[in-house]
Write a protein that holds these residues in place. Structure first.
Motif, PDB file in Angstrom:
ATOM      1  N   ILE A 107     -28.553 -23.128 -27.318  1.00 36.33           N
ATOM      2  CA  ILE A 107     -29.611 -24.112 -27.623  1.00 36.33           C
ATOM      3  C   ILE A 107     -29.341 -24.870 -28.928  1.00 36.33           C
ATOM      4  O   ILE A 107     -29.967 -25.885 -29.193  1.00 36.33           O
ATOM      5  CB  ILE A 107     -31.034 -23.484 -27.642  1.00 36.33           C
ATOM      6  N   THR A 108     -28.381 -24.400 -29.714  1.00 31.70           N
ATOM      7  CA  THR A 108     -28.010 -25.173 -30.905  1.00 31.70           C
ATOM      8  C   THR A 108     -26.694 -25.931 -30.683  1.00 31.70           C
ATOM      9  O   THR A 108     -26.074 -26.398 -31.634  1.00 31.70           O
ATOM     10  CB  THR A 108     -27.910 -24.271 -32.156  1.00 31.70           C
ATOM     11  N   GLY A 109     -26.252 -26.023 -29.407  1.00 29.55           N
ATOM     12  CA  GLY A 109     -25.164 -26.950 -29.106  1.00 29.55           C
ATOM     13  C   GLY A 109     -23.853 -26.359 -28.643  1.00 29.55           C
ATOM     14  O   GLY A 109     -22.962 -27.095 -28.241  1.00 29.55           O
ATOM     15  N   THR A 110     -23.695 -25.026 -28.679  1.00 29.85           N
ATOM     16  CA  THR A 110     -22.424 -24.436 -28.241  1.00 29.85           C
ATOM     17  C   THR A 110     -22.470 -24.218 -26.733  1.00 29.85           C
ATOM     18  O   THR A 110     -22.574 -23.085 -26.251  1.00 29.85           O
ATOM     19  CB  THR A 110     -22.164 -23.104 -28.986  1.00 29.85           C
ATOM     20  N   THR A 111     -22.359 -25.313 -26.002  1.00 33.85           N
ATOM     21  CA  THR A 111     -22.537 -25.216 -24.549  1.00 33.85           C
ATOM     22  C   THR A 111     -21.396 -24.467 -23.867  1.00 33.85           C
ATOM     23  O   THR A 111     -21.540 -24.046 -22.723  1.00 33.85           O
ATOM     24  CB  THR A 111     -22.682 -26.620 -23.933  1.00 33.85           C
ATOM     25  N   ALA A 112     -20.273 -24.289 -24.563  1.00 33.29           N
ATOM     26  CA  ALA A 112     -19.157 -23.525 -23.981  1.00 33.29           C
ATOM     27  C   ALA A 112     -19.587 -22.091 -23.670  1.00 33.29           C
ATOM     28  O   ALA A 112     -18.943 -21.415 -22.868  1.00 33.29           O
ATOM     29  CB  ALA A 112     -17.981 -23.523 -24.951  1.00 33.29           C
ATOM     30  N   LEU A 113     -20.658 -21.636 -24.313  1.00 29.74           N
ATOM     31  CA  LEU A 113     -21.092 -20.247 -24.095  1.00 29.74           C
ATOM     32  C   LEU A 113     -22.049 -20.091 -22.913  1.00 29.74           C
ATOM     33  O   LEU A 113     -22.542 -18.985 -22.673  1.00 29.74           O
ATOM     34  CB  LEU A 113     -21.752 -19.707 -25.364  1.00 29.74           C
ATOM     35  N   VAL A 114     -22.282 -21.183 -22.175  1.00 32.46           N
ATOM     36  CA  VAL A 114     -23.191 -21.069 -21.024  1.00 32.46           C
ATOM     37  C   VAL A 114     -22.743 -19.980 -20.035  1.00 32.46           C
ATOM     38  O   VAL A 114     -23.582 -19.185 -19.578  1.00 32.46           O
ATOM     39  CB  VAL A 114     -23.383 -22.446 -20.336  1.00 32.46           C
ATOM     40  N   PRO A 115     -21.441 -19.863 -19.714  1.00 37.25           N
ATOM     41  CA  PRO A 115     -21.053 -18.782 -18.790  1.00 37.25           C
ATOM     42  C   PRO A 115     -21.353 -17.387 -19.349  1.00 37.25           C
ATOM     43  O   PRO A 115     -21.752 -16.481 -18.608  1.00 37.25           O
ATOM     44  CB  PRO A 115     -19.539 -18.978 -18.625  1.00 37.25           C
ATOM     45  N   VAL A 116     -21.180 -17.202 -20.663  1.00 37.04           N
ATOM     46  CA  VAL A 116     -21.490 -15.905 -21.286  1.00 37.04           C
ATOM     47  C   VAL A 116     -22.993 -15.643 -21.178  1.00 37.04           C
ATOM     48  O   VAL A 116     -23.434 -14.537 -20.842  1.00 37.04           O
ATOM     49  CB  VAL A 116     -21.048 -15.886 -22.773  1.00 37.04           C
ATOM     50  N   LEU A 117     -23.771 -16.694 -21.450  1.00 37.33           N
ATOM     51  CA  LEU A 117     -25.230 -16.557 -21.348  1.00 37.33           C
ATOM     52  C   LEU A 117     -25.625 -16.190 -19.922  1.00 37.33           C
ATOM     53  O   LEU A 117     -26.412 -15.253 -19.705  1.00 37.33           O
ATOM     54  CB  LEU A 117     -25.896 -17.878 -21.779  1.00 37.33           C
ATOM     55  N   ALA A 118     -25.053 -16.915 -18.943  1.00 36.90           N
ATOM     56  CA  ALA A 118     -25.396 -16.653 -17.535  1.00 36.90           C
ATOM     57  C   ALA A 118     -25.017 -15.219 -17.152  1.00 36.90           C
ATOM     58  O   ALA A 118     -25.805 -14.513 -16.501  1.00 36.90           O
ATOM     59  CB  ALA A 118     -24.693 -17.663 -16.630  1.00 36.90           C
ATOM     60  N   ALA A 119     -23.819 -14.782 -17.575  1.00 39.97           N
ATOM     61  CA  ALA A 119     -23.379 -13.420 -17.231  1.00 39.97           C
ATOM     62  C   ALA A 119     -24.330 -12.385 -17.835  1.00 39.97           C
ATOM     63  O   ALA A 119     -24.729 -11.424 -17.167  1.00 39.97           O
ATOM     64  CB  ALA A 119     -21.953 -13.201 -17.725  1.00 39.97           C
ATOM     65  N   SER A 120     -24.715 -12.588 -19.106  1.00 40.45           N
ATOM     66  CA  SER A 120     -25.607 -11.611 -19.755  1.00 40.45           C
ATOM     67  C   SER A 120     -26.981 -11.608 -19.080  1.00 40.45           C
ATOM     68  O   SER A 120     -27.616 -10.552 -18.966  1.00 40.45           O
ATOM     69  CB  SER A 120     -25.736 -11.893 -21.252  1.00 40.45           C
ATOM     70  N   GLU A 121     -27.416 -12.785 -18.613  1.00 38.52           N
ATOM     71  CA  GLU A 121     -28.718 -12.843 -17.926  1.00 38.52           C
ATOM     72  C   GLU A 121     -28.662 -12.100 -16.591  1.00 38.52           C
ATOM     73  O   GLU A 121     -29.626 -11.420 -16.214  1.00 38.52           O
ATOM     74  CB  GLU A 121     -29.135 -14.306 -17.719  1.00 38.52           C
ATOM     75  N   ILE A 122     -27.524 -12.229 -15.901  1.00 33.70           N
ATOM     76  CA  ILE A 122     -27.373 -11.507 -14.618  1.00 33.70           C
ATOM     77  C   ILE A 122     -27.388  -9.995 -14.871  1.00 33.70           C
ATOM     78  O   ILE A 122     -28.053  -9.235 -14.154  1.00 33.70           O
ATOM     79  CB  ILE A 122     -26.081 -11.958 -13.895  1.00 33.70           C
ATOM     80  N   VAL A 123     -26.693  -9.555 -15.929  1.00 32.99           N
ATOM     81  CA  VAL A 123     -26.673  -8.112 -16.247  1.00 32.99           C
ATOM     82  C   VAL A 123     -28.093  -7.639 -16.613  1.00 32.99           C
ATOM     83  O   VAL A 123     -28.540  -6.569 -16.187  1.00 32.99           O
ATOM     84  CB  VAL A 123     -25.670  -7.815 -17.385  1.00 32.99           C
ATOM     85  N   ALA A 124     -28.812  -8.469 -17.389  1.00 37.24           N
ATOM     86  CA  ALA A 124     -30.193  -8.110 -17.755  1.00 37.24           C
ATOM     87  C   ALA A 124     -31.065  -8.000 -16.500  1.00 37.24           C
ATOM     88  O   ALA A 124     -31.866  -7.056 -16.364  1.00 37.24           O
ATOM     89  CB  ALA A 124     -30.773  -9.150 -18.712  1.00 37.24           C
ATOM     90  N   ALA A 125     -30.888  -8.945 -15.569  1.00 36.92           N
ATOM     91  CA  ALA A 125     -31.684  -8.914 -14.338  1.00 36.92           C
ATOM     92  C   ALA A 125     -31.321  -7.689 -13.494  1.00 36.92           C
ATOM     93  O   ALA A 125     -32.209  -7.052 -12.900  1.00 36.92           O
ATOM     94  CB  ALA A 125     -31.469 -10.198 -13.543  1.00 36.92           C
ATOM     95  N   LEU A 126     -30.027  -7.338 -13.463  1.00 38.41           N
ATOM     96  CA  LEU A 126     -29.618  -6.117 -12.745  1.00 38.41           C
ATOM     97  C   LEU A 126     -30.302  -4.892 -13.351  1.00 38.41           C
ATOM     98  O   LEU A 126     -30.738  -3.986 -12.640  1.00 38.41           O
ATOM     99  CB  LEU A 126     -28.102  -5.939 -12.818  1.00 38.41           C
ATOM    100  N   GLY A 127     -30.383  -4.871 -14.689  1.00 36.90           N
ATOM    101  CA  GLY A 127     -31.063  -3.763 -15.369  1.00 36.90           C
ATOM    102  C   GLY A 127     -32.512  -3.646 -14.912  1.00 36.90           C
ATOM    103  O   GLY A 127     -33.015  -2.540 -14.671  1.00 36.90           O
ATOM    104  N   ILE A 128     -33.172  -4.782 -14.760  1.00 36.59           N
ATOM    105  CA  ILE A 128     -34.573  -4.764 -14.297  1.00 36.59           C
ATOM    106  C   ILE A 128     -34.655  -4.242 -12.863  1.00 36.59           C
ATOM    107  O   ILE A 128     -35.557  -3.460 -12.522  1.00 36.59           O
ATOM    108  CB  ILE A 128     -35.190  -6.187 -14.400  1.00 36.59           C
ATOM    109  N   LEU A 129     -33.691  -4.650 -12.011  1.00 38.33           N
ATOM    110  CA  LEU A 129     -33.693  -4.167 -10.619  1.00 38.33           C
ATOM    111  C   LEU A 129     -33.459  -2.651 -10.570  1.00 38.33           C
ATOM    112  O   LEU A 129     -34.095  -1.944  -9.784  1.00 38.33           O
ATOM    113  CB  LEU A 129     -32.618  -4.888  -9.799  1.00 38.33           C
ATOM    114  N   VAL A 130     -32.561  -2.157 -11.436  1.00 40.14           N
ATOM    115  CA  VAL A 130     -32.297  -0.715 -11.482  1.00 40.14           C
ATOM    116  C   VAL A 130     -33.556   0.029 -11.969  1.00 40.14           C
ATOM    117  O   VAL A 130     -33.915   1.088 -11.452  1.00 40.14           O
ATOM    118  CB  VAL A 130     -31.080  -0.413 -12.389  1.00 40.14           C
TER     119      VAL A 130
END
Ligand code: HEM
Length: 142
Positions: A107-130
């Protein structure tokens, strides 16, 4: 009735200590609360609300969700001691720090990290499913 800190509730007329399995969750949750509240105070003081989504996720996933997990796992040790609880712990606690930092940078402009953000969000969502699977499988009336 025994009123020491380790015997917090009675069961069938006797005293019984809460299971300790939730303690690590509760201690981590309160660390997130300190960080989240610190960010809130800094946003208010600086009148710069850019980090609002990071603040909200640290407080809600870090403090509120982890503290609830800690309390639930303390009251229902069958769920707290399960393999699913162990998996939930690592998915939640590895994903949130990465997600918070990546979100702040994106959100402060380092858009190259979008894939890292997406991956971490998927892992967080998996944690909620578990977590959900653990509660459905291992919460039982005693
Ligand atoms: C002393 C403690 C806290 C302070 C000083 C604080 C401060 C703030 C500030 C300044 C904002 C931005 C408001 C705006 O943009 O108009 C905000 C938003 C927010 N806060 Fe807090 N906060 C605190 C605690 C918490 C806690 C404990 C939670 C949740 C458990 C929380 C959840 C949220 C949410 C969901 C938002 C909205 C985020 C958004 O709109 O993107 N806050 N807070």
């Amino acid at each position: 009735m025994n009123t020491t800190a380790s015997s917090l509730h009675t069961d069938h007329g006797g005293t019984r200590a809460f299971s300790p399995v939730g303690i690590i969750w509760l201690k981590l949750a309160v660390v997130y609360l300190i960080i989240g509240v610190g960010m809130g105070i800094m946003m208010g003081a600086s009148r710069d609300f850019t980090m609002r989504p990071v603040h909200a996720h640290i407080n809600l996933l870090g403090w509120a969700t982890m503290a609830l997990a800690g309390l639930i796992y303390s009251v229902f040790p069958e769920a707290g001691l399960s393999k699913l609880a162990r998996l939930h712990f690592w998915l939640a606690n590895l994903s949130l720090p990465v997600m918070a930092v990546a979100l702040g940078l994106v959100i402060t402009g380092t858009t190259a990290l979008v894939p890292v953000l997406a991956a971490s969000e998927i892992v967080a969502a998996l944690g909620i499913l578990v977590f959900a699977a653990n509660l459905f499988i291992n919460l039982k009336a005693r």
